[in-house]
Design an enzyme around this catalytic site. Structure first.
Site, mmCIF file in Angstrom:
data_model
loop_
_atom_site.group_PDB
_atom_site.id
_atom_site.type_symbol
_atom_site.label_atom_id
_atom_site.label_comp_id
_atom_site.label_asym_id
_atom_site.label_seq_id
_atom_site.Cartn_x
_atom_site.Cartn_y
_atom_site.Cartn_z
ATOM 1 N N ASP A 1 13.885 -22.855 -42.690
ATOM 2 C CA ASP A 1 13.589 -23.709 -41.524
ATOM 3 C C ASP A 1 12.484 -23.104 -40.681
ATOM 4 O OD1 ASP A 1 15.962 -24.956 -42.282
ATOM 5 O OD2 ASP A 1 17.146 -23.996 -40.701
ATOM 6 N N HIS B 1 18.255 -21.642 -41.106
ATOM 7 C CA HIS B 1 18.070 -21.171 -42.480
ATOM 8 C C HIS B 1 16.721 -20.450 -42.516
ATOM 9 C CE1 HIS B 1 20.382 -24.973 -42.936
ATOM 10 N NE2 HIS B 1 20.928 -24.430 -44.012
HETATM 11 C C1 XUL Z 1 24.973 -29.274 -45.290
HETATM 12 C C2 XUL Z 1 25.227 -28.376 -44.160
HETATM 13 C C3 XUL Z 1 24.309 -27.189 -44.030
HETATM 14 C C4 XUL Z 1 24.988 -25.958 -43.544
HETATM 15 C C5 XUL Z 1 24.122 -24.735 -43.521
HETATM 16 O O1 XUL Z 1 25.867 -30.313 -45.397
HETATM 17 O O2 XUL Z 1 26.099 -28.599 -43.369
HETATM 18 O O3 XUL Z 1 23.247 -27.533 -43.220
HETATM 19 O O4 XUL Z 1 25.482 -26.140 -42.249
HETATM 20 O O5 XUL Z 1 23.509 -24.486 -44.731
#
Ligand code: XUL
Ligand code: CO
Length: 440
Positions: free
Chosen positions: A102, A99
């Protein structure tokens, strides 16, 4: 470059080893069904759990310090990037998922936040060029900041919609800059707590609007890869719109997005939706929407997303059977969206968890290949529906049998014998193929 994990070796493949830090089943360069195991499995590191999450929960603080020796969040982010690449190199991971938030912490203004992302992504690019590692996918975190409390694209506020769009725009630019192969939308806050305050139709349309804007912008800056929707039924919202693969695929088709979007199926999200992991993968595959996997496992006794490392070989075998039947991954892969338990509070535990998860999927791949070679599962299903290959069945399938003809058949035929589904036999076949040589 300094060693951040000095006690951890490069993890070898050594089935005879009793070391916890050795692969017993994952032999990256071994060829199976015409491809290396590495190419079949396309393992990826999740940046958020692996590099950022320290084990904090609703009742307690982190148990593993992931500040990498720096109180200043940007200084920590730089060191973390170096550590991430050492982590991946030691495990033989060639892909990672991230993300925006992150890789660099959010600053006071969007402008400063974006400047931080520019700097950190320069560093990531340098590390990528040295190692050959690249992102499997990127994404925008549209759920942590309080501004997204009412949703991002589905927020009641157009100002929040604009912030979400700005964030997605930047995350797409980062994904293109870093050579990411896909882009994920996980709509953790795209849902509702109560319908009493919710304009359901407008929220749905606005999510589709953001997806469409993102798709068009991404294509205009040269992004060729697929977008993935990652279904989840709930948590953090009480009801999430992308409830499961069926709901997400229906949504994408309704808004004409099916050619650019696929599914990113997460095991623990499947079970939260009341489905098996196999079910969600089958649904995506049969609908031509299979894309990528977030590999983890939930706890059947708990009703939330525990994101445990996947170690259940029945699950990984059935999952890899679906992957093989989908023709394997193309741009997708197996991202460990998983975290160690809070009490597994050392970096060695983290490496160990990846070894366990990678070995479980390597074993799953080996078992799926054995099941395919054995052939009994496939033959049983084919035989079960053989009636549709000729005579009445073929007339039904090819649309030649109308209601009157079917009634005439049933009147003439009298009652029909039932056939056994033989579930217990099939489950036994799985055990025999997986654990023994015995032929039934
Ligand atoms: C949350 C989840 C996230 C997604 C990406 O449950 O799985 O981390 O993978 O946003
Ligand atoms: Co996920």
């Amino acid at each position: 470059m300094p060693d951040f994990y000095p006690t951890i070796p490069v993890i070898p493949y050594d089935p005879s080893s009793k070391s916890p830090l050795a692969f017993h089943f994952y032999n990256p360069d071994e060829t199976l069904l015409g491809k290396t195991m590495k190419a079949h499995l396309r393992f990826a590191m999740s940046y958020w759990h692996t590099m950022c999450a320290g084990g904090a929960d609703m009742f307690g603080v982190a148990t593993l310090d992931k500040s990498y020796g720096h109180a200043d969040p940007m200084a920590s982010a730089y060191v973390k990037a170096g550590a991430a690449f050492e982590f991946m190199r030691k495990l033989g991971l060639e892909l990672y998922c991230f993300h925006d938030r992150d890789i660099a912490p959010e600053a006071d203004t969007l402008c400063e936040t974006n400047a931080r992302l520019d700097k950190i992504s320069d560093k990531l690019l340098e590390l990528q060029n040295e190692s050959g590692i690249a992102p499997l996918w990127g994404t925008a975190n549209l759920f942590s900041n309080p501004r997204y409390q009412n949703g991002a694209a589905s927020s009641c506020s157009p100002e929040v919609f604009a912030f979400a769009a700005a964030q997605v725009k930047k995350a797409l630019e980062l994904t293109v800059k870093l050579g990411g192969q896909g882009f994920v939308f996980w709509g953790g806050r795209e849902g509702y707590e109560t319908l009493l305050n919710t304009n359901y139709a407008l929220e749905q349309e606005n999510i589709a609007r953001l997806f469409t804007l993102a798709r068009d912008y991404a294509r205009s800056i040269g992004f060729k890869g697929p977008f993935y929707v990652e279904p989840k039924p709930k948590e953090p919202m009480k009801h999430q719109y992308d409830y499961d693969a069926a709901a997400a695929i229906g949504f994408l088709r309704k808004y004409g997005l099916q050619d650019d979007f696929k599914m990113n199926i997460e095991a623990n999200h499947a079970t939260l939706a009341g489905h098996t992991f196999q079910h969600e993968l089958r649904m995506a595959r049969e609908e031509g929407m299979f894309g990528s996997i977030d590999a983890n496992i939930g706890d059947p006794l708990l009703g939330w997303d525990t994101d445990q490392f996947p170690t259940n070989v029945y699950d990984s075998t059935l999952a890899m059977l679906e992957v093989l039947q989908a023709g394997g991954f193309t741009t997708g892969g197996l991202n460990f969206d998983a975290k160690t338990r809070r009490a597994s509070n050392s970096f060695e535990d983290l490496f160990q968890a990846y070894v366990a998860g990678m070995d479980a999927f390597a074993l799953g791949l080996r078992m799926a290949a054995k099941l395919q070679a054995d052939g009994r599962l496939g033959e049983f299903v084919k035989a079960r529906y053989a009636g549709y290959e000729s005579g009445l069945g073929l007339d039904i399938v090819e649309g030649r049998a109308d209601m009157a003809a079917l009634e005439a058949f049933a009147l003439e035929r009298g009652d029909v014998e039932t056939t056994s589904g033989r579930q217990e036999y099939l489950e036994h076949v799985m055990n025999c193929v997986m654990f023994g040589q015995a032929k039934l």
